[in-house]
Design a protein around this motif. Structure first.
Motif, PDB file in Angstrom:
ATOM      1  N   PRO A 287       0.809  -1.226   0.000  1.00 29.38           N
ATOM      2  CA  PRO A 287       0.000   0.000   0.000  1.00 29.38           C
ATOM      3  C   PRO A 287       0.838   1.270   0.000  1.00 29.38           C
ATOM      4  CG  PRO A 287      -0.851  -1.601   1.577  1.00 29.38           C
ATOM      5  CD  PRO A 287       0.460  -2.137   1.100  1.00 29.38           C
ATOM      6  N   ASN A 288       1.921   1.276   0.772  1.00 32.31           N
ATOM      7  CA  ASN A 288       2.759   2.472   0.826  1.00 32.31           C
ATOM      8  C   ASN A 288       3.437   2.738  -0.518  1.00 32.31           C
ATOM      9  OD1 ASN A 288       2.160   2.962   3.518  1.00 32.31           O
ATOM     10  ND2 ASN A 288       3.867   1.720   4.262  1.00 32.31           N
ATOM     11  N   ARG A 290       2.229   1.736  -3.468  1.00 33.83           N
ATOM     12  CA  ARG A 290       1.193   2.132  -4.421  1.00 33.83           C
ATOM     13  C   ARG A 290       0.836   3.612  -4.234  1.00 33.83           C
ATOM     14  NH1 ARG A 290      -1.127  -0.835  -7.750  1.00 33.83           N
ATOM     15  NH2 ARG A 290      -0.475  -2.747  -6.674  1.00 33.83           N
ATOM     16  N   LYS A 291       0.755   4.034  -2.981  1.00 32.99           N
ATOM     17  CA  LYS A 291       0.460   5.440  -2.694  1.00 32.99           C
ATOM     18  C   LYS A 291       1.584   6.336  -3.199  1.00 32.99           C
ATOM     19  CE  LYS A 291      -0.482   8.540   1.194  1.00 32.99           C
ATOM     20  NZ  LYS A 291      -0.644   8.637   2.686  1.00 32.99           N
ATOM     21  N   ARG A 294       1.446   6.635  -7.024  1.00 35.31           N
ATOM     22  CA  ARG A 294       0.432   7.591  -7.488  1.00 35.31           C
ATOM     23  C   ARG A 294       0.926   9.031  -7.330  1.00 35.31           C
ATOM     24  NH1 ARG A 294      -3.359   4.042  -4.866  1.00 35.31           N
ATOM     25  NH2 ARG A 294      -3.341   5.427  -3.044  1.00 35.31           N
ATOM     26  N   ALA A 295       1.544   9.320  -6.176  1.00 35.87           N
ATOM     27  CA  ALA A 295       2.045  10.672  -5.932  1.00 35.87           C
ATOM     28  C   ALA A 295       3.148  11.033  -6.927  1.00 35.87           C
ATOM     29  CB  ALA A 295       2.565  10.783  -4.500  1.00 35.87           C
TER      30      ALA A 295
END
Length: 305
Positions: A287-288, A290-291, A294-295
């Motif tokens: 999750p980290n 993937r986040k 995106r950023a």
């Protein structure tokens, strides 16, 4: 549930070590803050120096660091333990190594290795001078905490006032008679790199552990390479090529991946960050990552407008 034979108090712990020493070698209290346990097995001797991080990680298991690993290979072990952040700067410890040297203790062994990490690495370096010709393995070592020499060292304030001018004081000078000094450090950790830069000589072998920080040994344990690294140094077969081949395992390690992510975010390199996150996410969920991906993609898009 705790093992019924596991020492539960300071007194029981000390009694346990005394019993082992009486049966297999010796145990000594060196003043109030240090102890030494010698277990005799084979003609290879590993001298280890505890870093208090080892104690906190093990909890109630208070054998010298590496005891099971060393003795299982048929090696003899002399394990030094510090019970505070002392950097082994007590006269009782110094006298102990003087006595072992003068009594010819180290001459009984065909191969002598001094090992330590951080505070323990400093001790391994300075006390190796009691056994000329020994091999030294240092992970993230300090050269000295003498404020006149290393005023840039901002850590370890508790040990700044100790004496670093005596016969076991300045580590770079005291490894001069070692057969080989293997130094492992992260060149991107500025203070560690500055200490290692003070070590020079034909017997110094430096291995760069990029993006691993100060606590390299704990990450090596996760990677499963601590034992082969030590075995290679003990056998005098460790090479730069072999070490960096072992180090490739870090690519799949979660802690290393997280530290790489944080480093790339600080560098503000969105394209590089996006490539790295994509590579990690191709292997596992994250999750980290993937986040962060995106950023990074959003930042790249804004830049390209």
């Amino acid at each position: 549930m705790k093992d019924q034979h596991e020492p539960k108090t300071q007194s029981e712990w000390q009694t346990n070590l005394e019993d082992i020493g009486a049966k297999e070698g010796f145990y000594e209290a060196l003043g109030d803050q240090h102890t030494a346990l010698f277990v005799e097995r084979g003609d290879t001797l590993i001298v280890t120096f505890e870093n208090l991080d080892h104690v906190y990680e093990r909890g109630a298991d208070r054998m010298p660091w590496g005891y099971d690993f060393v003795t299982s290979r048929g090696w003899s072990m002399l394990g030094l333990m510090a019970h505070d952040w002392t950097w082994y700067r007590d006269s009782e410890v110094h006298d102990f190594f003087d006595r072992l040297r003068d009594e010819g203790f180290f001459e009984r062994f065909s191969n002598v290795i001094f090992y330590g990490a951080s505070m323990g690495a400093y001790a391994a370096a300075v006390f190796s001078s009691a056994a000329p010709g020994a091999t030294v393995i240092c992970i993230s070592p300090q050269a000295t905490l003498d404020r006149e020499v290393a005023s840039w060292e901002t850590r370890y304030k508790k040990a700044w006032r100790r004496n670093y001018h005596d016969r076991y004081g300045y580590a770079p000078d005291l490894v001069a008679d070692a057969s080989a000094v293997h130094m492992f450090y992260d060149p991107r950790a500025p203070l560690d790199a500055m200490h290692v830069a003070l070590f020079r000589g034909a017997n110094i072998r430096k291995y760069r552990c990029r993006f691993m920080g100060h606590r390299i040994a704990s990450l090596w344990l996760q990677l499963g390479i601590l034992k082969p690294v030590i075995e290679g140094c003990v056998a005098n077969t460790m090479t730069q090529a072999e070490f960096y081949t072992l180090l490739r395992r870090r690519r799949e390690n979660g802690r290393f991946q997280k530290e790489m992510l944080q480093m790339l975010q600080k560098l503000d390199r969105p394209k590089m960050l996006a490539r790295y996150c994509t590579a990690v996410l191709a292997r596992r969920r994250g999750p980290n990552f993937r986040k962060a991906l995106r950023a990074a993609e959003e930042q790249i898009a804004r830049t390209n407008k």
